[in-house]
Scaffold this motif. Structure first.
Motif, PDB file in Angstrom:
ATOM      1  N   GLN A   7       0.865  -1.182   0.000  1.00  0.00           N
ATOM      2  CA  GLN A   7       0.000   0.000   0.000  1.00  0.00           C
ATOM      3  C   GLN A   7       0.890   1.216   0.000  1.00  0.00           C
ATOM      4  OE1 GLN A   7      -2.795   0.577   3.306  1.00  0.00           O
ATOM      5  NE2 GLN A   7      -3.040  -1.643   3.298  1.00  0.00           N
ATOM      6  N   HIS A   8       0.508   2.212  -0.775  1.00  0.00           N
ATOM      7  CA  HIS A   8       1.321   3.415  -0.797  1.00  0.00           C
ATOM      8  C   HIS A   8       0.741   4.436   0.168  1.00  0.00           C
ATOM      9  CE1 HIS A   8       3.384   1.462  -3.934  1.00  0.00           C
ATOM     10  NE2 HIS A   8       2.284   1.347  -4.657  1.00  0.00           N
ATOM     11  N   ALA A   9       1.619   5.112   0.912  1.00  0.00           N
ATOM     12  CA  ALA A   9       1.147   6.062   1.921  1.00  0.00           C
ATOM     13  C   ALA A   9       2.212   7.119   2.168  1.00  0.00           C
ATOM     14  CB  ALA A   9       0.849   5.318   3.220  1.00  0.00           C
ATOM     15  N   THR A  10       1.822   8.126   2.902  1.00  0.00           N
ATOM     16  CA  THR A  10       2.793   9.133   3.329  1.00  0.00           C
ATOM     17  C   THR A  10       2.884   9.071   4.849  1.00  0.00           C
ATOM     18  OG1 THR A  10       2.139  10.503   1.461  1.00  0.00           O
ATOM     19  CG2 THR A  10       3.394  11.579   3.202  1.00  0.00           C
ATOM     20  N   VAL A  11       4.052   8.762   5.345  1.00  0.00           N
ATOM     21  CA  VAL A  11       4.263   8.681   6.784  1.00  0.00           C
ATOM     22  C   VAL A  11       5.345   9.695   7.163  1.00  0.00           C
ATOM     23  CG1 VAL A  11       5.024   7.210   8.696  1.00  0.00           C
ATOM     24  CG2 VAL A  11       3.618   6.243   6.859  1.00  0.00           C
ATOM     25  N   ASP A  12       5.028  10.563   8.127  1.00  0.00           N
ATOM     26  CA  ASP A  12       5.948  11.628   8.564  1.00  0.00           C
ATOM     27  C   ASP A  12       6.454  12.436   7.369  1.00  0.00           C
ATOM     28  OD1 ASP A  12       5.657  10.641  11.128  1.00  0.00           O
ATOM     29  OD2 ASP A  12       7.377   9.296  10.942  1.00  0.00           O
ATOM     30  N   VAL A  53       8.883   0.516   3.697  1.00  0.00           N
ATOM     31  CA  VAL A  53      10.039   0.690   2.808  1.00  0.00           C
ATOM     32  C   VAL A  53       9.841   1.988   2.021  1.00  0.00           C
ATOM     33  CG1 VAL A  53      10.509  -1.780   2.541  1.00  0.00           C
ATOM     34  CG2 VAL A  53       8.945  -0.652   0.946  1.00  0.00           C
ATOM     35  N   ASP A  54      10.920   2.492   1.428  1.00  0.00           N
ATOM     36  CA  ASP A  54      10.781   3.665   0.560  1.00  0.00           C
ATOM     37  C   ASP A  54       9.802   3.314  -0.545  1.00  0.00           C
ATOM     38  OD1 ASP A  54      12.584   5.081   2.030  1.00  0.00           O
ATOM     39  OD2 ASP A  54      14.307   4.513   0.786  1.00  0.00           O
ATOM     40  N   GLN A  55       9.064   4.317  -1.012  1.00  0.00           N
ATOM     41  CA  GLN A  55       8.002   4.022  -1.974  1.00  0.00           C
ATOM     42  C   GLN A  55       8.533   3.332  -3.240  1.00  0.00           C
ATOM     43  OE1 GLN A  55       5.121   6.993  -3.981  1.00  0.00           O
ATOM     44  NE2 GLN A  55       4.067   6.092  -2.257  1.00  0.00           N
ATOM     45  N   VAL A  56       7.852   2.252  -3.595  1.00  0.00           N
ATOM     46  CA  VAL A  56       8.213   1.549  -4.834  1.00  0.00           C
ATOM     47  C   VAL A  56       7.087   1.745  -5.831  1.00  0.00           C
ATOM     48  CG1 VAL A  56       9.657  -0.200  -3.772  1.00  0.00           C
ATOM     49  CG2 VAL A  56       7.189  -0.585  -3.965  1.00  0.00           C
ATOM     50  N   LYS A  60       7.043   9.759   1.362  1.00  0.00           N
ATOM     51  CA  LYS A  60       6.279   8.785   0.576  1.00  0.00           C
ATOM     52  C   LYS A  60       6.869   7.397   0.788  1.00  0.00           C
ATOM     53  CE  LYS A  60       4.063  11.424  -2.951  1.00  0.00           C
ATOM     54  NZ  LYS A  60       3.913  11.721  -4.371  1.00  0.00           N
ATOM     55  N   VAL A  61       6.037   6.504   1.285  1.00  0.00           N
ATOM     56  CA  VAL A  61       6.544   5.162   1.598  1.00  0.00           C
ATOM     57  C   VAL A  61       5.598   4.090   1.057  1.00  0.00           C
ATOM     58  CG1 VAL A  61       7.707   5.883   3.727  1.00  0.00           C
ATOM     59  CG2 VAL A  61       5.318   5.116   3.810  1.00  0.00           C
ATOM     60  N   THR A  62       6.045   2.856   1.138  1.00  0.00           N
ATOM     61  CA  THR A  62       5.205   1.712   0.810  1.00  0.00           C
ATOM     62  C   THR A  62       5.068   0.868   2.072  1.00  0.00           C
ATOM     63  OG1 THR A  62       5.896   1.725  -1.492  1.00  0.00           O
ATOM     64  CG2 THR A  62       4.983  -0.333  -0.655  1.00  0.00           C
ATOM     65  N   LEU A  63       3.824   0.545   2.416  1.00  0.00           N
ATOM     66  CA  LEU A  63       3.550  -0.278   3.596  1.00  0.00           C
ATOM     67  C   LEU A  63       3.390  -1.726   3.150  1.00  0.00           C
ATOM     68  CD1 LEU A  63       0.839   2.014   5.265  1.00  0.00           C
ATOM     69  CD2 LEU A  63       3.316   1.994   5.673  1.00  0.00           C
ATOM     70  N   VAL A  64       3.986  -2.641   3.905  1.00  0.00           N
ATOM     71  CA  VAL A  64       3.974  -4.041   3.502  1.00  0.00           C
ATOM     72  C   VAL A  64       3.241  -4.896   4.537  1.00  0.00           C
ATOM     73  CG1 VAL A  64       5.383  -5.952   2.656  1.00  0.00           C
ATOM     74  CG2 VAL A  64       6.277  -3.606   2.570  1.00  0.00           C
ATOM     75  N   ASP A  65       2.283  -5.686   4.043  1.00  0.00           N
ATOM     76  CA  ASP A  65       1.539  -6.630   4.882  1.00  0.00           C
ATOM     77  C   ASP A  65       1.764  -8.029   4.301  1.00  0.00           C
ATOM     78  OD1 ASP A  65      -0.310  -8.167   6.218  1.00  0.00           O
ATOM     79  OD2 ASP A  65      -2.070  -7.260   5.250  1.00  0.00           O
ATOM     80  N   ARG A  74      12.015  -0.523   9.792  1.00  0.00           N
ATOM     81  CA  ARG A  74      11.016   0.544   9.916  1.00  0.00           C
ATOM     82  C   ARG A  74       9.634  -0.101   9.925  1.00  0.00           C
ATOM     83  NH1 ARG A  74      12.659   3.301   4.609  1.00  0.00           N
ATOM     84  NH2 ARG A  74      11.022   4.846   4.892  1.00  0.00           N
ATOM     85  N   VAL A  75       8.824   0.291  10.916  1.00  0.00           N
ATOM     86  CA  VAL A  75       7.457  -0.225  10.975  1.00  0.00           C
ATOM     87  C   VAL A  75       6.499   0.932  11.235  1.00  0.00           C
ATOM     88  CG1 VAL A  75       8.143  -2.520  11.769  1.00  0.00           C
ATOM     89  CG2 VAL A  75       7.622  -0.751  13.445  1.00  0.00           C
ATOM     90  N   HIS A  76       5.245   0.731  10.868  1.00  0.00           N
ATOM     91  CA  HIS A  76       4.242   1.774  11.082  1.00  0.00           C
ATOM     92  C   HIS A  76       2.865   1.131  11.161  1.00  0.00           C
ATOM     93  CE1 HIS A  76       2.173   5.623  10.736  1.00  0.00           C
ATOM     94  NE2 HIS A  76       1.451   5.126   9.739  1.00  0.00           N
ATOM     95  N   LYS A  77       2.190   1.287  12.307  1.00  0.00           N
ATOM     96  CA  LYS A  77       0.835   0.769  12.504  1.00  0.00           C
ATOM     97  C   LYS A  77       0.668  -0.676  12.028  1.00  0.00           C
ATOM     98  CE  LYS A  77      -1.656   5.102  12.650  1.00  0.00           C
ATOM     99  NZ  LYS A  77      -2.462   6.079  11.947  1.00  0.00           N
TER     100      LYS A  77
END
Ligand SMILES: [Zn+2]
Lengths: 440, 113
Positions: A129-134, B107-110, A137-142, B99-102
């Motif tokens: 999922q693409h998101a903006t954290v702090d 990771v840096d945006q891909v 621009k980052v990608t969140l991985v589940d 790095r973790v969040h919720k």
């Protein structure tokens, strides 16, 4: 302006609805779960973890192959496909390379046969999922989805139009649903479509020297639109003497267009090699025949059956076969004694269900029977009407029935009153009481 | 780290010389950063290693069938059952993440693949 002939192939990914993962015991149902709550050393690719194939996933893939008329491999194995991407915790995906479970096969469409190239089994990847954290621009991985059994079906480039692609996909979807091996729910992403498209000059033989892949489409309509879009785009380029770039594109719903995702500078180098942790699989003829014997009825067989047994026409059979709820309601209703006694025909029941029941899950066969019978007999109230009303009330009030059977006499009067209300004053009251007592 | 498209295991590998561009390609595939100096070093090292491996081509393998499994095992499967004993909690799963969040790894945006 030249005339071109589209050359289209499809790659379809279907998530199997096994209870557990492809190579581990994590739950395979990953939908709407808290992120990273269904992982283990195997599906997170931790060092030393040992993947063990899910027997049911292998069986179901073979079953799908049998349904498609594929040849089932006597010996099959898993391979590692290497690439780096954040959705892949191990740095490789366990897939199948040169010995897929199934090869060949075919689905007939009204535009011509579409041959199946191969059907193989692999593990799904994690979800990004693409998101903006702090502010970044980052990608969140589940990784909940990583390791879920995934079947890949690859067709030959036999498809010549978006309509044919759509018909093929609908048929495949239906086969998968009839087999009960996947929800094949497009919205949840449990069936994902990737058409590859190129054009050749009309009359030419052989494959064009380029191919454009459109990735991860989640509806039949978008697949058809993406194919149409690409056909027009390629024709324009070719008319100008340009060969379209070999690339991967994505479907942009907002723009109603495909957009370039990345141009492969060089052919992807996956360095496939046999998965050393999983011994090869060998299947005997008897094992495969046993799977064939236990295969559920397929859509074509279902349609042939309702046409022969109940006299339905093609259209009725088709519409029913596209909706499990309606199929169930139809078979439940036609087999009710009340319907048979009232000599209501199969096509009449089918028509009623197709035209007057918007949501098949909200009504019972008894209710449908009652409505059909009532609609047929406006003046004369036949016993069948009374029986149908009683059946409907009994099936809708299981608690009152159970209470009566446990000795609660008032429950019978409640049921009697409900039946009378439903009949709206029609029918002999004593007869209703007699029939109800008999039924109870 | 033999490269499938460049080398076949049944072809003799005599006089194989690794160039720095071979090293760069392999390093790229393995996602390992390599400096120019290291690339030069590795190219020489790989060439030497391959020479040693090359000794294998002196063995007569006529009539030996290629294999990729030596355990002799076949058909090792598990039943389709959930094994709750091995499932990580979210906290355990994320524990070694940089790095973790919720509840997610970050990771840096891909780009969408
Ligand atoms: Zn797992």
């Amino acid at each position: 302006m030249n005339t071109y002939e589209p050359v289209i192939g499809l790659e379809i990914h279907v998530e199997l609805k096994t209870k557990s993962g492809m190579f581990c015991g994590c739950p395979a149902d990953h939908f709407a779960k808290e992120p990273n709550t269904a992982t283990c050393p195997v599906c997170l690719g931790l060092p030393g973890a040992l993947p063990v194939p899910n027997k049911k996933a292998v069986e179901w893939t073979i079953m799908l192959g049998l349904a498609l008329g594929s040849e089932i491999s006597e010996v099959s194995k898993f391979d590692r496909k290497h690439y780096f991407y954040p959705d892949l915790p191990k740095g490789y995906q366990i897939s199948q390379y040169d010995q897929p479970l199934c090869r060949g096969g075919m689905i007939a469409t009204s535009f011509g046969d579409v041959r199946i190239h191969r059907v193989h089994l692999e593990e799904d990847t994690g979800k990004l999922q693409h998101a903006t954290v702090d502010g970044k621009k980052v990608t969140l991985v589940d990784f909940n989805r990583s390791g879920v059994p995934l079947v890949e079906i690859v067709t030959e480039a036999d498809i010549k139009s978006s309509e044919q692609a759509k018909e093929f996909l609908k048929k495949l979807h239906q086969i998968v649903r009839f087999l009960g091996i996947s929800d094949a729910d497009m919205e949840k992403g449990s069936m994902r479509l990737e058409p590859n498209i190129s054009l050749r000059k009309a009359g030419e033989k052989g494959l064009p020297n380029y191919k454009v892949e459109v990735k991860n489409i989640n509806s039949f309509r978008f697949a058809a639109m993406a194919i149409e879009y690409e056909i027009k785009r390629h024709a324009l380029l070719l008319d100008n003497g340009t060969t379209p770039t070999q690339e991967t594109r994505g479907w942009d719903e907002a723009k109603n267009a495909t957009v370039s995702q990345r141009t492969k500078e060089e052919a992807a180098d996956y360095r496939y090699f046999p998965e050393p942790d999983i011994p090869p699989m060998r299947f005997t003829g008897a094992y495969i025949e046993n799977i064939r014997t236990h295969m559920p009825q397929l859509p074509d067989a279902y349609k042939a059956e309702v046409k022969a047994k109940y006299g339905l026409n093609d259209n009725q059979a088709n519409v029913l076969s596209e909706d499990f709820g309606k199929m169930k309601l139809f078979s439940g209703t036609v087999s009710l004694p009340a319907v048979q006694e009232a000599t209501i025909s199969g096509p009449a029941v089918a028509n009623w269900i197709i035209n007057k029941v918007p949501d098949a899950s909200s009504v019972s066969p008894a209710h449908v029977a009652e409505q059909i019978i009532q609609s047929k007999q406006v003046t004369h109230v036949d016993d069948s009407v009374l029986i149908a009303a009683i059946d409907a009330v009994l099936s809708e009030n299981p608690k009152a029935v159970a209470d009566y059977k446990a000795g609660k006499e008032q429950s019978k009067m409640f049921l009697y009153g409900t039946v009378l209300k439903r009949l709206a004053g029609k029918g002999d009251k004593q007869k209703v009481m007699d029939l109800l007592t008999g039924k109870l | 780290m033999l490269h499938y498209s460049n080398f076949r295991y049944n072809e003799p590998m005599k006089d194989t010389t690794f160039t720095t561009s071979d090293v760069r390609k392999i390093a790229g595939l393995a996602n390992i950063p390599v400096t120019d100096e290291e690339a030069q070093d590795l190219a020489e090292g790989f060439t030497k290693t391959l020479k040693v491996v090359d000794t294998l081509s002196e063995v007569d393998v006529t009539g030996v069938t290629p294999t990729n499994q030596v355990t002799g095992l076949e058909n090792v499967f598990r039943e389709d059952e959930i094994d709750k004993t091995r499932i990580f909690t979210q906290e355990e799963a994320l524990k070694n993440g940089k790095r973790v969040h919720k509840g997610f790894f970050v990771v840096d945006q891909v780009l969408e693949q």
